[in-house]
Structure formats: C-alpha cells, structure tokens
Scaffold this motif. Structure first.
Motif, PDB file in Angstrom:
ATOM      1  N   ARG A   1       0.893  -1.219  -0.067  1.00 36.75           N
ATOM      2  CA  ARG A   1       0.138   0.013   0.018  1.00 36.75           C
ATOM      3  C   ARG A   1       0.851   1.267  -0.132  1.00 36.75           C
ATOM      4  O   ARG A   1       1.951   1.356   0.667  1.00 36.75           O
ATOM      5  N   LEU A   2       0.490   2.329  -1.028  1.00 38.22           N
ATOM      6  CA  LEU A   2       1.324   3.496  -1.312  1.00 38.22           C
ATOM      7  C   LEU A   2       0.386   4.456  -0.870  1.00 38.22           C
ATOM      8  O   LEU A   2      -0.667   4.596  -1.093  1.00 38.22           O
ATOM      9  N   PHE A   3       0.892   5.523   0.162  1.00 39.24           N
ATOM     10  CA  PHE A   3       0.249   6.934   0.431  1.00 39.24           C
ATOM     11  C   PHE A   3       1.283   8.023  -0.089  1.00 39.24           C
ATOM     12  O   PHE A   3       2.529   8.098   0.253  1.00 39.24           O
ATOM     13  N   ILE A   4       0.693   8.610  -1.197  1.00 39.95           N
ATOM     14  CA  ILE A   4       1.653   9.350  -1.974  1.00 39.95           C
ATOM     15  C   ILE A   4       1.241  10.894  -1.706  1.00 39.95           C
ATOM     16  O   ILE A   4       0.150  11.325  -1.838  1.00 39.95           O
TER      17      ILE A   4
ATOM     18  N   PHE B   1      -2.084  11.956 -11.935  1.00 40.21           N
ATOM     19  CA  PHE B   1      -1.572  10.974 -11.165  1.00 40.21           C
ATOM     20  C   PHE B   1      -2.149   9.647 -11.051  1.00 40.21           C
ATOM     21  O   PHE B   1      -1.481   8.604 -11.299  1.00 40.21           O
ATOM     22  N   ARG B   2      -3.402   9.398 -10.829  1.00 39.31           N
ATOM     23  CA  ARG B   2      -4.029   8.143 -10.974  1.00 39.31           C
ATOM     24  C   ARG B   2      -4.014   7.511 -12.355  1.00 39.31           C
ATOM     25  O   ARG B   2      -3.946   6.278 -12.323  1.00 39.31           O
ATOM     26  N   TRP B   3      -4.311   8.398 -13.235  1.00 36.87           N
ATOM     27  CA  TRP B   3      -4.256   7.689 -14.655  1.00 36.87           C
ATOM     28  C   TRP B   3      -2.764   7.047 -14.767  1.00 36.87           C
ATOM     29  O   TRP B   3      -2.436   6.183 -15.386  1.00 36.87           O
TER      30      TRP B   3
ATOM     31  N   SER C   1      -3.923  13.447  -0.609  1.00 34.52           N
ATOM     32  CA  SER C   1      -2.915  12.569  -1.050  1.00 34.52           C
ATOM     33  C   SER C   1      -3.676  11.625  -2.093  1.00 34.52           C
ATOM     34  O   SER C   1      -4.727  11.488  -2.285  1.00 34.52           O
ATOM     35  N   VAL C   2      -2.723  10.506  -2.334  1.00 33.06           N
ATOM     36  CA  VAL C   2      -3.294   9.685  -3.268  1.00 33.06           C
ATOM     37  C   VAL C   2      -2.866   8.241  -2.527  1.00 33.06           C
ATOM     38  O   VAL C   2      -1.741   8.006  -2.329  1.00 33.06           O
ATOM     39  N   GLU C   3      -3.733   7.166  -2.656  1.00 33.87           N
ATOM     40  CA  GLU C   3      -3.310   5.989  -2.112  1.00 33.87           C
ATOM     41  C   GLU C   3      -3.641   4.787  -3.137  1.00 33.87           C
ATOM     42  O   GLU C   3      -4.425   4.850  -4.074  1.00 33.87           O
ATOM     43  N   ALA C   4      -2.456   4.018  -3.272  1.00 35.11           N
ATOM     44  CA  ALA C   4      -2.504   2.729  -4.055  1.00 35.11           C
ATOM     45  C   ALA C   4      -2.245   1.576  -3.501  1.00 35.11           C
ATOM     46  O   ALA C   4      -1.469   1.542  -2.602  1.00 35.11           O
TER      47      ALA C   4
ATOM     48  N   ALA D   1       6.854   6.121  -8.156  1.00 38.70           N
ATOM     49  CA  ALA D   1       5.741   7.176  -7.424  1.00 38.70           C
ATOM     50  C   ALA D   1       6.555   8.056  -6.753  1.00 38.70           C
ATOM     51  O   ALA D   1       5.765   9.096  -6.755  1.00 38.70           O
ATOM     52  N   HIS D   2       7.728   7.997  -6.490  1.00 42.05           N
ATOM     53  CA  HIS D   2       8.304   9.241  -6.022  1.00 42.05           C
ATOM     54  C   HIS D   2       8.552  10.462  -6.841  1.00 42.05           C
ATOM     55  O   HIS D   2       8.682  11.460  -6.442  1.00 42.05           O
ATOM     56  N   ASP D   3       8.431  10.113  -8.216  1.00 44.16           N
ATOM     57  CA  ASP D   3       8.365  11.039  -9.025  1.00 44.16           C
ATOM     58  C   ASP D   3       6.947  11.340  -9.678  1.00 44.16           C
ATOM     59  O   ASP D   3       6.701  12.613  -9.803  1.00 44.16           O
ATOM     60  N   GLY D   4       6.180  10.413  -9.946  1.00 42.43           N
ATOM     61  CA  GLY D   4       4.935  10.562 -10.652  1.00 42.43           C
ATOM     62  C   GLY D   4       4.993  11.115 -12.017  1.00 42.43           C
ATOM     63  O   GLY D   4       6.090  11.292 -12.673  1.00 42.43           O
ATOM     64  N   PRO D   5       3.758  11.545 -12.509  1.00 43.18           N
ATOM     65  CA  PRO D   5       3.692  12.305 -13.775  1.00 43.18           C
ATOM     66  C   PRO D   5       4.477  13.742 -13.910  1.00 43.18           C
ATOM     67  O   PRO D   5       4.502  14.051 -12.761  1.00 43.18           O
ATOM     68  N   SER D   6       4.661  14.183 -15.125  1.00 45.30           N
ATOM     69  CA  SER D   6       5.556  15.364 -15.123  1.00 45.30           C
ATOM     70  C   SER D   6       4.818  16.776 -14.205  1.00 45.30           C
ATOM     71  O   SER D   6       5.761  17.482 -13.916  1.00 45.30           O
TER      72      SER D   6
END
Length: 97
Positions: free
Chosen positions: A7-10, A19-21, A43-46, A62-67
């Motif tokens: 489980r990630l919490f971003i 981000f979700r996409w 936040s975003v959870e995955a 996930a530490h970078d994510g989308p641009s």
C-alpha cells in the motif's frame, strides 16, 4: 518468488495532475493488479500486487510521478497475505475516500 502486496500513500501536489491515470498506466505496463484512489486529505493511495521486482519498480516511480506532479513523500507498507484484495488481476481507479 511469491507475489507481494504493498500500500502506497503519496503526498504532495498529486491530485489534479493525472496521477491516478499515470499509476494505472505504469501498473498495467508492469503487470500489476490493484487500485488507486484520491484521498480527501489531498494524497493518493494505491494498493499494488504482483511480482516483488515490479512492485518495487512502481514504488520507486511513485516518488516522481507524472510530469506535473510534485511528490513530497511516499509511505509504503507491505500488506500481509500477498493478496490482490478483490481486483481479479486488474488495476483500476476507485472513488475517493
């Protein structure tokens, strides 16, 4: 090696930037199952499930994510049991909580 579930919490500027996409696209590319959702705290959870090397790769990405994202931190917790928690091999977006 057996599959694992993490489980990630971003946190950071991670909502309203695709981000979700982006997580869905990365997870599918890596052959992972699970889900991703926005949280009302911003936040975003995955929940990601699959081969350990693929789970680790998505965790690093996930530490970078989308641009357009600005990730400030990622909290990662491995879940007991190694199950995909009802996703039947898919990766999907879920409603916000």
């Amino acid at each position: 090696m057996a599959n694992i579930t993490r489980r990630l919490f971003i946190h950071g500027r991670v909502q309203g930037v695709g981000f979700r996409w982006w997580v869905c696209a990365q997870a599918r590319r890596l052959g992972l199952s699970g889900w991703v959702r926005n949280r009302y705290d911003g936040s975003v959870e995955a929940l990601i499930h699959g081969a350990p090397d693929a789970v680790e790769m998505l965790t690093r990405l996930a530490h970078d994510g989308p641009s357009h994202a600005d990730v400030s931190r990622v909290l990662a917790n491995d879940e007991p049991g190694g199950e995909d928690f009802g996703t039947q091999g898919r990766f999907e977006q879920r409603p916000s909580v």
